[in-house]
Design a protein around this motif. Structure first.
Motif, short mmCIF file in Angstrom:
data_model
loop_
_atom_site.label_atom_id
_atom_site.label_comp_id
_atom_site.label_asym_id
_atom_site.label_seq_id
_atom_site.Cartn_x
_atom_site.Cartn_y
_atom_site.Cartn_z
N MET A 1 4.27 -19.68 4.68
CA MET A 1 5.08 -18.59 4.21
C MET A 1 5.23 -17.57 5.32
SD MET A 1 3.13 -15.92 1.61
CE MET A 1 4.35 -16.10 0.40
N LEU A 2 6.42 -16.99 5.39
CA LEU A 2 6.67 -15.89 6.30
C LEU A 2 6.78 -14.61 5.49
CD1 LEU A 2 9.50 -17.29 8.60
CD2 LEU A 2 7.11 -16.94 9.21
N VAL A 3 6.21 -13.54 5.99
CA VAL A 3 6.32 -12.24 5.34
C VAL A 3 6.71 -11.22 6.40
CG1 VAL A 3 5.02 -10.38 4.24
CG2 VAL A 3 4.72 -12.71 3.47
N ALA A 4 7.71 -10.41 6.07
CA ALA A 4 8.07 -9.25 6.88
C ALA A 4 7.74 -8.04 6.03
CB ALA A 4 9.55 -9.28 7.22
N PHE A 5 6.96 -7.12 6.59
CA PHE A 5 6.62 -5.95 5.80
C PHE A 5 6.54 -4.71 6.67
CE2 PHE A 5 2.50 -7.04 7.41
CZ PHE A 5 1.71 -5.89 7.37
N SER A 6 6.65 -3.59 5.99
CA SER A 6 6.57 -2.28 6.63
C SER A 6 5.76 -1.38 5.72
CB SER A 6 7.98 -1.72 6.82
OG SER A 6 7.93 -0.41 7.31
N VAL A 7 4.82 -0.66 6.29
CA VAL A 7 4.04 0.30 5.52
C VAL A 7 4.15 1.67 6.18
CG1 VAL A 7 2.37 -1.31 4.54
CG2 VAL A 7 1.89 -0.27 6.74
N ALA A 8 4.19 2.70 5.36
CA ALA A 8 4.24 4.06 5.89
C ALA A 8 3.63 5.00 4.87
CB ALA A 8 5.68 4.46 6.18
N PRO A 9 2.72 5.84 5.31
CA PRO A 9 2.15 6.82 4.40
C PRO A 9 3.10 8.01 4.24
CG PRO A 9 1.21 7.14 6.55
CD PRO A 9 2.12 5.94 6.64
N SER A 10 2.93 8.72 3.16
CA SER A 10 3.60 10.00 3.01
C SER A 10 2.54 11.01 2.61
CB SER A 10 4.73 9.94 1.98
OG SER A 10 4.24 9.54 0.73
N GLY A 11 2.90 12.27 2.65
CA GLY A 11 1.91 13.30 2.39
C GLY A 11 0.89 13.38 3.51
N THR A 12 1.38 13.17 4.76
CA THR A 12 0.47 13.15 5.91
C THR A 12 0.11 14.53 6.40
OG1 THR A 12 2.28 13.09 7.51
CG2 THR A 12 1.47 10.97 6.71
N ALA A 64 -3.08 1.95 6.34
CA ALA A 64 -2.04 2.97 6.47
C ALA A 64 -2.25 4.08 5.46
CB ALA A 64 -0.66 2.35 6.32
N GLY A 65 -2.73 3.73 4.28
CA GLY A 65 -2.95 4.70 3.22
C GLY A 65 -4.02 5.73 3.54
N GLU A 66 -4.86 5.41 4.50
CA GLU A 66 -5.90 6.37 4.92
C GLU A 66 -5.29 7.61 5.58
OE1 GLU A 66 -9.34 6.10 4.65
OE2 GLU A 66 -9.02 4.33 3.39
N TYR A 67 -4.02 7.55 5.93
CA TYR A 67 -3.36 8.63 6.67
C TYR A 67 -2.49 9.52 5.79
CZ TYR A 67 -5.03 6.41 10.88
OH TYR A 67 -5.84 5.90 11.86
N GLY A 68 -2.49 9.30 4.50
CA GLY A 68 -1.66 10.13 3.62
C GLY A 68 -2.12 10.03 2.19
N SER A 69 -1.45 10.76 1.33
CA SER A 69 -1.82 10.77 -0.08
C SER A 69 -1.17 9.63 -0.86
CB SER A 69 -1.44 12.11 -0.70
OG SER A 69 -0.05 12.36 -0.57
N ARG A 70 -0.20 8.97 -0.25
CA ARG A 70 0.43 7.79 -0.87
C ARG A 70 1.00 6.92 0.24
NH1 ARG A 70 5.21 10.40 -4.41
NH2 ARG A 70 5.23 8.30 -5.26
#
Length: 106
Positions: A1-12, A64-70
């Motif tokens: 399987m191939l997966v393309a993903f992007s994660v980004a925190p908010s509330g940084t 990634a979640g360690e860097y923001g509130s969501r």
């Protein structure tokens, strides 16, 4: 399987909205996984079996979640049982098709 993903925190709390430290933490998880992977300016792609790929995505999202509130996760998967090496093979087939159609760059 191939997966393309992007994660980004908010509330940084960063005035400039930059998330590069969080993305770096996520990509580090992907690279340490040992799975075939590639990172571009918008997504990280990885290849492997369902459970191992989604474990890496989960851990990268948590990092990634360690860097923001969501955290926001965007994910696209190509599930094709019996195939491997598609991270590069799909691109190679595309380039061959472009060249055969006369659309290659000289």
């Amino acid at each position: 399987m191939l997966v393309a993903f992007s994660v980004a925190p908010s509330g940084t709390g960063r005035a400039d909205g930059s998330v590069h430290d969080a993305v770096a933490a996520a990509v580090r998880i992907v690279r340490e996984s040992g799975l075939p992977n590639r990172t571009t300016s918008m997504f990280t792609e990885l290849e492997g079996e369902w459970d191992e790929v989604f474990d890496v995505v989960r851990r990268a999202t948590e990092a990634a979640g360690e860097y923001g509130s969501r955290v926001s996760l965007v994910l696209k998967a190509d599930i094709r049982p019996g195939y491997s090496g598609e991270l590069d093979a799909k691109v190679e087939r595309l380039e061959t098709a472009i060249d055969e159609a006369g659309g290659g760059v000289a």
